[in-house]
Design a protein around this motif. Structure first.
Motif: not given
Length: 173
Positions: A67, A70, A72, A76, A95, A98-100
């Motif tokens: 993993t 995230e 940005p 996405k 995805p 945890d956003g990663g």
């Protein structure tokens, strides 16, 4: 009498812990610094990542799952770069909770030694935005034992070994 003496000399080096609440729950514990059992993802100063997958065996194919945190700057919607690598390819990117990004790769350990293969993840929505991932493995010869695989690494097959002595080709006359 001789047999009793012989038996006692063999047990001299074995000691058992006294029963206590700690001993009753005891398991073998290793110093965490000596043995990490999971794939390590290390951010590099340039924004790329180094993924250490531990010991692998030549001529074996592995699934490696890790993993990434995230990012940005990628957005996405991401995909693997269409740059072919004959030994490492991304098979899935999803995805993570945890956003990663949860990345699944397939790696063919083709050569003995310390190997470093690279793949790239591209943003589908932001032009010129990408992240390089270097997968670092220590690959041992297929005849030198079986490595303990880290959590996130799974052997999914072995390539047949070609032995020239078993060939029935007679050669040129």
């Amino acid at each position: 009498m001789a047999t009793a003496k012989k038996a006692s000399s063999k047990t001299g080096g074995v000691r058992f812990a006294e029963e206590s609440s700690e001993a009753a729950q005891s398991h073998v514990h290793f110093d965490e610094k000596l043995h990490d059992s999971v794939v390590m993802v290390i951010p590099e100063s340039n924004g790329n990542f180094l993924v250490k997958v531990g010991f692998l065996k030549t001529q074996h194919r592995y699934e490696i799952v890790f993993t990434l945190p995230e990012m940005p700057e990628l957005g996405k919607d991401v995909c693997p770069a269409p740059i072919p690598n004959p030994h490492l390819r991304i098979t899935n990117i999803t995805p993570s909770s945890d956003g990663g990004l949860r990345v699944t790769c397939e790696y063919m350990a083709h050569q003995e030694g310390v190997m470093c293969e690279e793949v790239q993840i591209l943003s589908e929505s932001k032009e010129d935005s990408s992240v390089k991932v270097k997968v670092h493995a220590r690959v041992m010869d297929r005849h030198h034992g079986t490595p303990m695989l880290l959590e996130g690494v799974r052997c999914i097959g072995a390539e047949l070994e070609y032995d020239s002595e078993q060939s029935d080709w007679q050669g040129f006359d």
